[in-house]
Design a protein around this motif. Structure first.
Motif, short mmCIF file in Angstrom:
data_model
loop_
_atom_site.label_atom_id
_atom_site.label_comp_id
_atom_site.label_asym_id
_atom_site.label_seq_id
_atom_site.Cartn_x
_atom_site.Cartn_y
_atom_site.Cartn_z
N GLY A 184 0.88 -1.13 -0.09
CA GLY A 184 0.07 0.12 -0.01
C GLY A 184 0.75 1.23 -0.14
N TYR A 185 1.86 1.24 0.85
CA TYR A 185 2.81 2.44 0.78
C TYR A 185 3.34 2.58 -0.63
N LEU A 186 3.99 1.80 -1.19
CA LEU A 186 4.74 1.75 -2.50
C LEU A 186 3.78 2.02 -3.53
N VAL A 187 2.33 1.58 -3.42
CA VAL A 187 1.31 2.15 -4.53
C VAL A 187 0.94 3.43 -4.29
N GLN A 188 0.94 3.94 -3.18
CA GLN A 188 0.43 5.55 -3.02
C GLN A 188 1.72 6.21 -3.39
N HIS A 189 3.03 5.95 -3.29
CA HIS A 189 3.94 6.90 -3.62
C HIS A 189 4.27 6.78 -5.01
N THR A 190 3.93 5.56 -5.63
CA THR A 190 4.34 5.31 -7.04
C THR A 190 3.25 6.04 -7.98
N LEU A 191 2.11 6.07 -7.41
CA LEU A 191 0.99 6.92 -8.12
C LEU A 191 1.38 8.50 -7.98
N GLU A 192 1.91 8.80 -6.91
CA GLU A 192 2.38 10.27 -6.70
C GLU A 192 3.47 10.64 -7.92
N HIS A 193 4.47 9.50 -7.98
CA HIS A 193 5.51 9.61 -8.85
C HIS A 193 5.02 9.80 -10.16
N ILE A 194 3.79 9.00 -10.69
CA ILE A 194 3.60 9.07 -11.86
C ILE A 194 2.89 10.44 -12.23
N GLN A 195 2.24 11.10 -11.28
CA GLN A 195 1.59 12.15 -11.53
C GLN A 195 2.62 13.29 -11.45
N HIS A 196 3.79 13.26 -10.92
CA HIS A 196 4.95 14.30 -10.64
C HIS A 196 5.48 14.09 -12.16
N LYS A 197 5.65 13.19 -12.61
CA LYS A 197 6.41 13.01 -13.84
C LYS A 197 5.66 13.65 -15.06
#
Length: 640
Positions: A457-470
């Protein structure tokens, strides 16, 4: 009408001498025309023009003919190995396809620098090469053509061409590994598996199963010579390539193993690498054969291959901390651990009892650890060793690459290992690459082991944030030499420098007006012991030894005799080496728009106006640890 011969070769009609009619080019035999059109001075454009002149020449230059075959083979000689001798082929079609693929590959490579200059590790940026649908050997040939062009020019193009070639070859090797793993267990060769592991971790090296097998066959022949001296009638001497002969007599088996030990450890001086045990080269079979040293598992694979070629069935044993081989002393089929002699290939082929094996590791183990294992398990142990070396690394690009490669291999062999799936997801997340693949991995982990929902769950949340940031455009930071806050900056990108105290050679690829590292880093590196401390310009430099460092201005001086810097990342920042300095590529010039003018000015002053004997004073402080500093531009690839 009177006709006569006026002079030799001329016809006279009514007193008028007639010149003979001149032959045209098109009247020449086809073979001669083909020979003429294959002259080296003629390029493909010339052949196209000739074929448009008339039907006769058009027919001579037909697609399956000698002329286009000559053009194709002369322009791309490396591709000849993909065709049978005298093969009837539409060479014109092949030429057009190869030419088109070359243009597509070059355009793709040229675009990569603009899109991925700031990426620490290039993730899926090359998948589009595969999507071209072009023949694989055409893509590789164009990339090699780029890499083999002028050594000092097109450095950025070569840098990314090399990365793409690395990616494409690895994909091909993974497909070969999957095919290998689909074979029945009894048909899987440990040597072939070791070669595939080696190839995947060294895709740019010239490592083939054929070359490795040939080297092993040479050692086998040496063992046979030794065996012939001891027993001229030994049945192993009659074994030919491909035979599945097994020596049944125990004494005859002992003679084979004794001959292997004599050749491998005495004649050829193979030995375990005790002094550099965790060097990944010890696990690569081509390096083991080249350097005559390795670790227990790599030496065991070589030893086992030699023994089986000579009819002795030794088996791999997954002994903890020290890989072994076992040789049965009883009729085949026994599983009693005391019915076996255990061979330590790392220890010069020393033969051990089950009890003596425990002395190697200093503690007792259960009987399960003495069991023979499959080729797949051997490969998992080998890749696991590489994985551990990658985890022990210094956090630089080289160790990350080894970690990525070994994880790829391990999860290809054992795709449902939750521990390593999670490690792969964390690694990709840390490096900021393949966010979409990270989500796929996490979904797979959740399906395999729902108890991992917290980490997932932690990694999913931060990965989605990374995708939006990119998705958000980020303007590069621009540093101008003439700005008021940069007046103390003496040097510029592209200059070849020398560290006053450590003596290393380097090239500047970035700078800061003041040290930007953390206070902890400044304290650790004793920056405050410098005469100007942290309150002076610091430079990102690529060093000759392959490291990236962050050096204080007072510790650097222009090199008296500029030289090329053999660093793997040079092409990322520079397009050319021009004898006295490096030329920044377009992306670096965008970030340091004034630096090339300053570099050219300094180069002119340093190397064209001053006498070459000018000496530079060494003003380095007694204590200087800044030679071990990492560059802020790549902190994620070289954390401190």
């Amino acid at each position: 009408m009177a006709t006569s011969v006026a002079r030799e070769g001329h016809l006279s009609v009514n007193g008028i001498t007639c010149e003979p009619q001149a032959k045209k080019l098109t009247d020449l035999p086809t073979e001669l025309l083909e020979h003429i059109l294959c002259f080296p001075v003629l390029k493909h454009v010339d052949i196209c023009n000739v074929s448009c002149c008339c039907k006769r020449l058009h027919d001579v230059c037909h697609g399956r003919g000698k002329v286009w075959g000559h053009q194709y083979k002369r322009r791309w000689p490396r591709l000849q190995k993909y065709y049978r001798q005298n093969e009837c082929c539409n060479w014109l079609r092949e030429y057009r396809t190869r030419h088109r693929v070359g243009i597509q590959i070059r355009r793709t490579v040229e675009s990569v620098s603009k899109r991925f200059f700031t990426e620490v590790v290039l993730g899926d940026s090359f998948a589009e090469i595969e999507s071209l649908g072009a023949p694989e050997h055409f893509c590789e040939d164009e990339l090699l053509f780029i890499l083999n062009s002028d050594k000092r020019k097109s450095l950025t193009l070569k840098y990314y061409a090399k990365k793409i070639l690395y990616f494409l070859r690895q994909q091909n090797i993974l497909r070969s590994l999957k095919t290998f793993l689909e074979q029945p267990a009894e048909q899987q060769s440990a040597l072939e598996g070791a070669v595939l592991v080696d190839q995947y971790c060294n895709p740019l090296a010239d490592v083939t199963l054929e070359s490795i097998s040939a080297q092993v066959d040479e050692i086998t022949d040496k063992v046979k010579k030794m065996l012939r001296i001891k027993n001229p009638s030994h049945p192993s001497l009659r074994i030919t390539q491909g035979d599945c002969f097994v020596v049944e007599d125990l004494e005859l088996q002992r003679q084979v193993l004794s001959a292997i030990n004599s050749v491998l450890y005495e004649q050829l001086q193979y030995k375990g690498n005790e002094f550099d045990y965790y060097n990944p080269l010890n696990s690569y079979i081509h390096q083991v054969l080249l350097r005559h040293t390795g670790i227990p598992i790599s030496l065991s694979i070589l030893y086992m291959t030699l023994a089986r070629k000579l009819g002795v069935q030794v088996e791999p044993v997954n002994f903890p901390n020290h890989f072994l081989l076992r040789w049965c002393q009883k009729p085949r089929g026994s599983e009693d651990i005391y019915d076996f002699i255990y061979t330590d290939a790392f220890g010069k082929g020393k033969q051990l009892t089950a009890k003596e094996c425990e002395y190697l590791i200093g503690h007792q183990v259960t009987a399960d650890y003495y069991s023979a294992i499959s080729t797949t398990e051997v490969l998992l142990r080998m890749v696991g060793n590489l994985l551990n070396i990658g985890k022990r690394g210094e956090g630089n690009e080289k160790s990350y690459q080894l970690l990525r490669d070994s994880l790829d291999l391990y999860l290809t062999i054992n795709p449902d290992n939750v521990q390593y799936l999670l490690l792969q997801a964390r690694l990709y997340f840390h490096l900021g690459i393949w966010p979409e693949k990270v989500l796929d991995i996490l979904q797979h982990i959740q399906a395999l082991d729902p108890s991992q929902h917290g980490a997932v769950g932690y990694l999913v949340q931060h990965t989605l944030e990374h995708i939006q940031h990119k998705k958000l455009p980020v303007e590069p930071e621009v540093k101008r030499q003439g700005a008021a806050e940069h007046l103390e900056v003496q040097y510029s990108v592209g200059l070849i420098m020398k560290h006053k105290r450590s003596g290393y050679n380097c090239v500047i690829y970035g700078w800061d007006p003041k040290c930007t590292m953390s206070q902890e880093w400044i304290t650790t590196m004793r920056v405050n012991q410098l005469s100007n401390g942290a309150n002076q310009p610091f430079y990102n430099v690529l060093v000759q030894d392959g490291t990236c460092r962050y050096a204080a201005q007072e510790n650097l001086e222009p090199h008296s005799e500029p030289l090329e810097i053999g660093h793997p990342e040079v092409g990322r920042y520079f397009s050319e080496f021009s004898n006295t300095h490096y030329v920044a590529n377009e992306e670096l010039q965008t970030r340091y728009p004034d630096d090339m003018v300053k570099t050219l000015s300094m180069v002119q002053e340093l190397y064209h106006r001053l006498a070459p004997s000018s000496d530079h004073q060494d003003q380095a402080p007694a204590t200087d640890q800044n030679s071990h500093q990492a560059m802020p531009m790549q902190q994620s690839s070289s954390p401190q």
